[in-house]
Design a protein around this motif. Structure first.
Motif, PDB file in Angstrom:
ATOM      1  N   SER A 113      -2.858  -9.014 -12.895  1.00  0.00           N
ATOM      2  CA  SER A 113      -2.332  -9.408 -14.205  1.00  0.00           C
ATOM      3  C   SER A 113      -0.815  -9.441 -14.124  1.00  0.00           C
ATOM      4  O   SER A 113      -0.216  -8.701 -13.349  1.00  0.00           O
ATOM      5  CB  SER A 113      -2.779  -8.448 -15.304  1.00  0.00           C
ATOM      6  N   GLY A 114      -0.231 -10.320 -14.885  1.00  0.00           N
ATOM      7  CA  GLY A 114       1.225 -10.402 -14.901  1.00  0.00           C
ATOM      8  C   GLY A 114       1.693 -11.624 -15.662  1.00  0.00           C
ATOM      9  O   GLY A 114       0.907 -12.310 -16.320  1.00  0.00           O
ATOM     10  N   ARG A 115       2.972 -11.869 -15.558  1.00  0.00           N
ATOM     11  CA  ARG A 115       3.597 -13.022 -16.200  1.00  0.00           C
ATOM     12  C   ARG A 115       4.381 -13.803 -15.169  1.00  0.00           C
ATOM     13  O   ARG A 115       5.094 -13.219 -14.358  1.00  0.00           O
ATOM     14  CB  ARG A 115       4.559 -12.573 -17.294  1.00  0.00           C
ATOM     15  N   ALA A 116       4.236 -15.106 -15.235  1.00  0.00           N
ATOM     16  CA  ALA A 116       5.102 -15.975 -14.449  1.00  0.00           C
ATOM     17  C   ALA A 116       6.366 -16.190 -15.276  1.00  0.00           C
ATOM     18  O   ALA A 116       6.351 -16.032 -16.499  1.00  0.00           O
ATOM     19  CB  ALA A 116       4.407 -17.309 -14.175  1.00  0.00           C
ATOM     20  N   ASP A 117       7.455 -16.537 -14.630  1.00  0.00           N
ATOM     21  CA  ASP A 117       8.642 -16.899 -15.411  1.00  0.00           C
ATOM     22  C   ASP A 117       8.401 -18.225 -16.117  1.00  0.00           C
ATOM     23  O   ASP A 117       8.618 -18.360 -17.315  1.00  0.00           O
ATOM     24  CB  ASP A 117       9.876 -17.000 -14.504  1.00  0.00           C
ATOM     25  N   PHE A 118       7.942 -19.217 -15.350  1.00  0.00           N
ATOM     26  CA  PHE A 118       7.689 -20.552 -15.883  1.00  0.00           C
ATOM     27  C   PHE A 118       6.436 -21.121 -15.243  1.00  0.00           C
ATOM     28  O   PHE A 118       6.205 -20.928 -14.052  1.00  0.00           O
ATOM     29  CB  PHE A 118       8.864 -21.499 -15.573  1.00  0.00           C
ATOM     30  N   LEU A 119       5.646 -21.838 -16.019  1.00  0.00           N
ATOM     31  CA  LEU A 119       4.481 -22.547 -15.522  1.00  0.00           C
ATOM     32  C   LEU A 119       4.694 -24.015 -15.865  1.00  0.00           C
ATOM     33  O   LEU A 119       4.945 -24.351 -17.026  1.00  0.00           O
ATOM     34  CB  LEU A 119       3.221 -22.001 -16.202  1.00  0.00           C
ATOM     35  N   ARG A 120       4.634 -24.887 -14.864  1.00  0.00           N
ATOM     36  CA  ARG A 120       4.927 -26.314 -15.058  1.00  0.00           C
ATOM     37  C   ARG A 120       3.656 -27.138 -14.941  1.00  0.00           C
ATOM     38  O   ARG A 120       2.871 -26.959 -14.018  1.00  0.00           O
ATOM     39  CB  ARG A 120       5.932 -26.792 -14.024  1.00  0.00           C
ATOM     40  N   LYS A 121       3.467 -28.034 -15.880  1.00  0.00           N
ATOM     41  CA  LYS A 121       2.330 -28.953 -15.874  1.00  0.00           C
ATOM     42  C   LYS A 121       2.519 -29.983 -14.768  1.00  0.00           C
ATOM     43  O   LYS A 121       3.644 -30.445 -14.529  1.00  0.00           O
ATOM     44  CB  LYS A 121       2.228 -29.653 -17.229  1.00  0.00           C
ATOM     45  N   ILE A 122       1.421 -30.334 -14.092  1.00  0.00           N
ATOM     46  CA  ILE A 122       1.467 -31.413 -13.107  1.00  0.00           C
ATOM     47  C   ILE A 122       0.442 -32.473 -13.484  1.00  0.00           C
ATOM     48  O   ILE A 122      -0.522 -32.200 -14.199  1.00  0.00           O
ATOM     49  CB  ILE A 122       1.219 -30.913 -11.660  1.00  0.00           C
ATOM     50  N   ASP A 123       0.650 -33.688 -13.008  1.00  0.00           N
ATOM     51  CA  ASP A 123      -0.238 -34.806 -13.304  1.00  0.00           C
ATOM     52  C   ASP A 123      -1.395 -34.838 -12.308  1.00  0.00           C
ATOM     53  O   ASP A 123      -1.414 -35.623 -11.363  1.00  0.00           O
ATOM     54  CB  ASP A 123       0.532 -36.135 -13.268  1.00  0.00           C
ATOM     55  N   LYS A 124      -2.343 -33.928 -12.519  1.00  0.00           N
ATOM     56  CA  LYS A 124      -3.561 -33.871 -11.715  1.00  0.00           C
ATOM     57  C   LYS A 124      -4.688 -33.465 -12.661  1.00  0.00           C
ATOM     58  O   LYS A 124      -4.605 -32.407 -13.288  1.00  0.00           O
ATOM     59  CB  LYS A 124      -3.414 -32.854 -10.588  1.00  0.00           C
ATOM     60  N   PRO A 125      -5.720 -34.298 -12.796  1.00  0.00           N
ATOM     61  CA  PRO A 125      -6.795 -33.979 -13.731  1.00  0.00           C
ATOM     62  C   PRO A 125      -7.427 -32.611 -13.459  1.00  0.00           C
ATOM     63  O   PRO A 125      -7.543 -32.176 -12.314  1.00  0.00           O
ATOM     64  CB  PRO A 125      -7.816 -35.107 -13.504  1.00  0.00           C
ATOM     65  N   SER A 126      -7.814 -31.942 -14.546  1.00  0.00           N
ATOM     66  CA  SER A 126      -8.466 -30.641 -14.473  1.00  0.00           C
ATOM     67  C   SER A 126      -9.336 -30.474 -15.716  1.00  0.00           C
ATOM     68  O   SER A 126      -9.460 -31.399 -16.517  1.00  0.00           O
ATOM     69  CB  SER A 126      -7.425 -29.518 -14.398  1.00  0.00           C
ATOM     70  N   ASP A 127      -9.897 -29.294 -15.904  1.00  0.00           N
ATOM     71  CA  ASP A 127     -10.679 -29.023 -17.114  1.00  0.00           C
ATOM     72  C   ASP A 127      -9.813 -29.073 -18.369  1.00  0.00           C
ATOM     73  O   ASP A 127     -10.329 -29.125 -19.475  1.00  0.00           O
ATOM     74  CB  ASP A 127     -11.335 -27.634 -17.020  1.00  0.00           C
ATOM     75  N   LEU A 128      -8.487 -29.057 -18.202  1.00  0.00           N
ATOM     76  CA  LEU A 128      -7.577 -29.110 -19.341  1.00  0.00           C
ATOM     77  C   LEU A 128      -7.383 -30.528 -19.869  1.00  0.00           C
ATOM     78  O   LEU A 128      -6.983 -30.710 -21.004  1.00  0.00           O
ATOM     79  CB  LEU A 128      -6.212 -28.537 -18.940  1.00  0.00           C
ATOM     80  N   GLY A 129      -7.596 -31.524 -19.021  1.00  0.00           N
ATOM     81  CA  GLY A 129      -7.356 -32.923 -19.385  1.00  0.00           C
ATOM     82  C   GLY A 129      -6.827 -33.678 -18.176  1.00  0.00           C
ATOM     83  O   GLY A 129      -7.197 -33.393 -17.035  1.00  0.00           O
ATOM     84  N   GLU A 130      -5.906 -34.592 -18.399  1.00  0.00           N
ATOM     85  CA  GLU A 130      -5.316 -35.387 -17.316  1.00  0.00           C
ATOM     86  C   GLU A 130      -4.204 -34.633 -16.589  1.00  0.00           C
ATOM     87  O   GLU A 130      -3.421 -35.229 -15.875  1.00  0.00           O
ATOM     88  CB  GLU A 130      -4.786 -36.720 -17.867  1.00  0.00           C
ATOM     89  N   TRP A 131      -4.121 -33.348 -16.808  1.00  0.00           N
ATOM     90  CA  TRP A 131      -3.075 -32.521 -16.211  1.00  0.00           C
ATOM     91  C   TRP A 131      -3.664 -31.205 -15.718  1.00  0.00           C
ATOM     92  O   TRP A 131      -4.766 -30.829 -16.054  1.00  0.00           O
ATOM     93  CB  TRP A 131      -1.964 -32.262 -17.227  1.00  0.00           C
ATOM     94  N   SER A 132      -2.881 -30.510 -14.933  1.00  0.00           N
ATOM     95  CA  SER A 132      -3.205 -29.165 -14.474  1.00  0.00           C
ATOM     96  C   SER A 132      -2.008 -28.272 -14.744  1.00  0.00           C
ATOM     97  O   SER A 132      -0.894 -28.757 -14.860  1.00  0.00           O
ATOM     98  CB  SER A 132      -3.468 -29.132 -12.973  1.00  0.00           C
TER      99      SER A 132
END
Length: 132
Positions: A113-132
């Protein structure tokens, strides 16, 4: 490092500490299990490094916000090693909404468990939609 019943939950800092000093990790584990007091790590050099890190992170956050990206702040309380509270839900909601950047996302599984400083969306389809 946290002890929850018979399970030890680790943070990325715990891995870093283990790689630099096995003895320190053993002391952290003993403290998480309540058999010794948690080691205190502080001092003027460490305080200065933390302050520089916070300033750099805030500058980068302002840069990202100024660049036209959709930045979502996933932190909803004062950060601590012992609780991620409801922030995992806030992180998941930001991921599902397609935010370009998530600041301080809470990431948790059965061991880590923890926190990232930043999480960046990428253009790769996933269960989230057209992004990961």
């Amino acid at each position: 490092m946290q002890q929850q019943d018979d399970k030890t939950i680790l943070a990325p800092t715990d891995l870093s500490n283990f790689l630099s000093c096995n003895h320190s990790s053993r002391r952290d584990l003993d403290a998480a299990r309540g058999s010794v007091e948690r080691p205190v790590r502080y001092g003027p050099v460490l305080d200065a490094l933390k302050e520089r890190g916070r300033n750099h992170e805030q500058s980068y956050l302002e840069f990202l916000r100024g660049s036209g990206l959709l930045v979502v702040d996933a932190i909803d309380y004062e950060p601590s090693e012992t609780s991620l509270g409801g922030s995992t839900g806030k992180t998941l909601s930001a991921m599902q909404s397609g935010a370009d950047i998530i600041y301080q996302p809470a990431l948790v599984d059965n061991t880590w468990s923890g926190r990232a400083d930043f999480l960046r969306k990428i253009d790769k389809p996933s269960d989230l939609g057209e992004w990961s």
